[in-house]
Scaffold this motif. Structure first.
Motif, mmCIF file in Angstrom:
data_model
loop_
_atom_site.group_PDB
_atom_site.id
_atom_site.type_symbol
_atom_site.label_atom_id
_atom_site.label_comp_id
_atom_site.label_asym_id
_atom_site.label_seq_id
_atom_site.Cartn_x
_atom_site.Cartn_y
_atom_site.Cartn_z
ATOM 1 N N ILE A 1 -54.976 23.837 4.911
ATOM 2 C CA ILE A 1 -55.458 22.828 5.852
ATOM 3 C C ILE A 1 -56.977 22.716 5.863
ATOM 4 O O ILE A 1 -57.532 21.604 5.931
ATOM 5 C CB ILE A 1 -54.906 23.105 7.273
ATOM 6 N N ALA A 2 -57.686 23.841 5.760
ATOM 7 C CA ALA A 2 -59.149 23.778 5.773
ATOM 8 C C ALA A 2 -59.673 23.037 4.558
ATOM 9 O O ALA A 2 -60.582 22.192 4.664
ATOM 10 C CB ALA A 2 -59.735 25.190 5.822
ATOM 11 N N HIS A 3 -59.089 23.320 3.386
ATOM 12 C CA HIS A 3 -59.560 22.659 2.178
ATOM 13 C C HIS A 3 -59.063 21.214 2.091
ATOM 14 O O HIS A 3 -59.701 20.383 1.448
ATOM 15 C CB HIS A 3 -59.144 23.456 0.937
ATOM 16 N N GLN A 4 -57.944 20.895 2.729
ATOM 17 C CA GLN A 4 -57.527 19.495 2.796
ATOM 18 C C GLN A 4 -58.587 18.646 3.481
ATOM 19 O O GLN A 4 -59.002 17.601 2.964
ATOM 20 C CB GLN A 4 -56.198 19.368 3.548
ATOM 21 N N TYR A 5 -59.021 19.108 4.646
ATOM 22 C CA TYR A 5 -59.995 18.317 5.387
ATOM 23 C C TYR A 5 -61.375 18.384 4.754
ATOM 24 O O TYR A 5 -62.136 17.405 4.806
ATOM 25 C CB TYR A 5 -60.013 18.745 6.851
ATOM 26 N N GLY A 6 -61.699 19.508 4.126
ATOM 27 C CA GLY A 6 -62.944 19.577 3.372
ATOM 28 C C GLY A 6 -62.933 18.608 2.211
ATOM 29 O O GLY A 6 -63.944 17.941 1.924
ATOM 30 N N MET A 7 -61.792 18.513 1.524
ATOM 31 C CA MET A 7 -61.650 17.573 0.421
ATOM 32 C C MET A 7 -61.784 16.139 0.910
ATOM 33 O O MET A 7 -62.462 15.311 0.293
ATOM 34 C CB MET A 7 -60.304 17.794 -0.271
ATOM 35 N N MET A 8 -61.124 15.814 2.033
ATOM 36 C CA MET A 8 -61.200 14.447 2.550
ATOM 37 C C MET A 8 -62.637 14.081 2.922
ATOM 38 O O MET A 8 -63.088 12.958 2.657
ATOM 39 C CB MET A 8 -60.278 14.286 3.755
ATOM 40 N N ARG A 9 -63.369 14.997 3.526
ATOM 41 C CA ARG A 9 -64.775 14.727 3.851
ATOM 42 C C ARG A 9 -65.588 14.506 2.579
ATOM 43 O O ARG A 9 -66.440 13.616 2.523
ATOM 44 C CB ARG A 9 -65.367 15.882 4.658
ATOM 45 N N ALA A 10 -65.323 15.327 1.550
ATOM 46 C CA ALA A 10 -66.059 15.187 0.290
ATOM 47 C C ALA A 10 -65.784 13.837 -0.358
ATOM 48 O O ALA A 10 -66.708 13.175 -0.851
ATOM 49 C CB ALA A 10 -65.676 16.330 -0.662
ATOM 50 N N VAL A 11 -64.525 13.415 -0.356
ATOM 51 C CA VAL A 11 -64.172 12.126 -0.960
ATOM 52 C C VAL A 11 -64.792 10.981 -0.171
ATOM 53 O O VAL A 11 -65.333 10.030 -0.744
ATOM 54 C CB VAL A 11 -62.638 11.975 -1.044
ATOM 55 N N ARG A 12 -64.738 11.068 1.165
ATOM 56 C CA ARG A 12 -65.350 10.020 1.983
ATOM 57 C C ARG A 12 -66.858 9.950 1.734
ATOM 58 O O ARG A 12 -67.426 8.858 1.568
ATOM 59 C CB ARG A 12 -65.079 10.293 3.454
ATOM 60 N N ASP A 13 -67.524 11.108 1.681
ATOM 61 C CA ASP A 13 -68.969 11.126 1.436
ATOM 62 C C ASP A 13 -69.290 10.594 0.045
ATOM 63 O O ASP A 13 -70.299 9.905 -0.150
ATOM 64 C CB ASP A 13 -69.512 12.541 1.602
ATOM 65 N N PHE A 14 -68.442 10.904 -0.923
ATOM 66 C CA PHE A 14 -68.645 10.401 -2.281
ATOM 67 C C PHE A 14 -68.513 8.886 -2.296
ATOM 68 O O PHE A 14 -69.298 8.189 -2.950
ATOM 69 C CB PHE A 14 -67.638 11.053 -3.221
ATOM 70 N N ALA A 15 -67.531 8.365 -1.576
ATOM 71 C CA ALA A 15 -67.400 6.909 -1.472
ATOM 72 C C ALA A 15 -68.666 6.300 -0.898
ATOM 73 O O ALA A 15 -69.156 5.269 -1.386
ATOM 74 C CB ALA A 15 -66.188 6.554 -0.613
ATOM 75 N N ARG A 16 -69.217 6.929 0.128
ATOM 76 C CA ARG A 16 -70.404 6.381 0.778
ATOM 77 C C ARG A 16 -71.619 6.342 -0.146
ATOM 78 O O ARG A 16 -72.592 5.639 0.125
ATOM 79 C CB ARG A 16 -70.740 7.196 2.030
ATOM 80 N N SER A 17 -71.577 7.080 -1.245
ATOM 81 C CA SER A 17 -72.676 7.025 -2.211
ATOM 82 C C SER A 17 -72.609 5.772 -3.082
ATOM 83 O O SER A 17 -73.453 5.588 -3.961
ATOM 84 C CB SER A 17 -72.665 8.283 -3.093
ATOM 85 N N GLY A 18 -71.611 4.916 -2.832
ATOM 86 C CA GLY A 18 -71.498 3.661 -3.570
ATOM 87 C C GLY A 18 -70.309 3.577 -4.491
ATOM 88 O O GLY A 18 -70.236 2.686 -5.343
ATOM 89 N N VAL A 19 -69.350 4.480 -4.317
ATOM 90 C CA VAL A 19 -68.159 4.520 -5.165
ATOM 91 C C VAL A 19 -66.989 3.857 -4.434
ATOM 92 O O VAL A 19 -66.775 4.110 -3.247
ATOM 93 C CB VAL A 19 -67.787 5.973 -5.520
ATOM 94 N N ALA A 20 -66.251 3.018 -5.122
ATOM 95 C CA ALA A 20 -65.002 2.487 -4.582
ATOM 96 C C ALA A 20 -63.903 3.501 -4.859
ATOM 97 O O ALA A 20 -63.706 3.901 -6.007
ATOM 98 C CB ALA A 20 -64.652 1.145 -5.234
ATOM 99 N N VAL A 21 -63.202 3.923 -3.812
ATOM 100 C CA VAL A 21 -62.190 4.975 -3.948
ATOM 101 C C VAL A 21 -60.839 4.453 -3.466
ATOM 102 O O VAL A 21 -60.742 3.888 -2.366
ATOM 103 C CB VAL A 21 -62.570 6.237 -3.147
ATOM 104 N N VAL A 22 -59.815 4.664 -4.283
ATOM 105 C CA VAL A 22 -58.435 4.409 -3.889
ATOM 106 C C VAL A 22 -57.683 5.708 -4.070
ATOM 107 O O VAL A 22 -57.701 6.292 -5.166
ATOM 108 C CB VAL A 22 -57.772 3.305 -4.739
#
Length: 260
Positions: free
Chosen positions: A175-196
């Motif tokens: 569970i800790a790494h699930q939410y850490g992963m989701m934060r990382a993906v969201r932050d990566f998207a915010r750098s200008g990446v389109a994520v699906v």
């Protein structure tokens, strides 16, 4: 114009439709989560978006032009894909695995190593740099694989606009790494990446997505904000299970609670 545009995607196998007339748009900086029951067509959609699966109808544009018009190298510099299963038995170290992603680029060994270490830090796997991949747990392997595809499109200056497609990346994570992963993906998207990305946990979709696409039996059942898609009526229709939807006490986002 949206970075990724997909219109009327239809995929059939043996005359059986796996996807029927599915459309979506994703902007640079946006995270779109795809939800739905097993067999809804989520993985098929991702493979159709990246060109791995042939479509019977519809089209996919990246930056306003057909994705298949990109050369193999340019596609590898701008589009990264993480499938559900990533079988690998060769004894790469963690850093060697992530470094494979930099092959399409010409940034040099020193800069590539720095990029890989930055991506690994984002997924909390720098301590696995010298560990042999086959000796790692499933969750550790999954986080290294995600670091690999992120490192592939880490810098806009290497290839311009970027697209990341992830198929259930939370598999095998605690569970800790699930939410850490989701934060990382969201932050990566915010750098200008389109994520699906496809997800099964509705809390992930609600808490981190900009928009949600709900698929049922290959059809788009709903597409929009978490508040508009994650309703009790939609979830009942989508999964055949009764739920209650309430505002999250801290974020106010839709929180889906199973009726037990």
């Amino acid at each position: 114009m949206a970075l990724l545009q997909a219109e009327s995607i239809t995929v059939c196998v043996d005359n059986r439709p796996l996807l029927s007339d599915v459309s979506l748009e994703v902007e640079a900086g946006e995270l779109v989560c795809v939800i739905g029951p097993n067999g809804a067509g989520k993985s098929t959609l991702l493979t159709a978006l990246c060109g791995e699966t042939a479509m019977d109808n519809g089209w996919v544009n990246f930056k306003g032009t057909p994705l298949h018009n990109l050369s193999a190298r340019n596609r590898a510099r701008q589009v990264a894909v993480l499938p559900q299963n990533n079988p690998l038995t060769f004894a790469f170290t963690g850093l060697e695995l992530v470094s494979l992603s930099r092959t399409p680029h010409s940034t040099g060994n020193e800069r590539d190593r720095q990029i890989c270490q930055e991506a690994m830090a984002m997924l909390d796997v720098n301590h696995l740099s010298e560990r042999l991949y086959p000796t790692l747990s499933g969750g550790e392997q999954q986080r290294l694989q995600l670091a690999r595809v992120m490192a592939q499109i880490w810098r806009a200056e290497d290839g311009g606009d970027r697209l990341l497609l992830l198929d259930e990346p939370a598999t095998s994570l605690d569970i800790a790494h699930q939410y850490g992963m989701m934060r990382a993906v969201r932050d990566f998207a915010r750098s200008g990446v389109a994520v699906v990305m496809t997800v099964h946990d509705l809390a992930h979709a609600s808490g981190y997505s900009d928009r949600i696409l709900a698929l049922k039996q290959g059809h788009s059942m709903a597409y929009g904000s978490a508040e508009s898609v994650l309703t009790a009526e939609n979830i009942q229709q989508l999964y055949g299970y009764s739920v209650t939807v309430i505002p999250h006490p801290l974020t106010g986002r839709s929180l889906v609670v199973a009726d037990v």
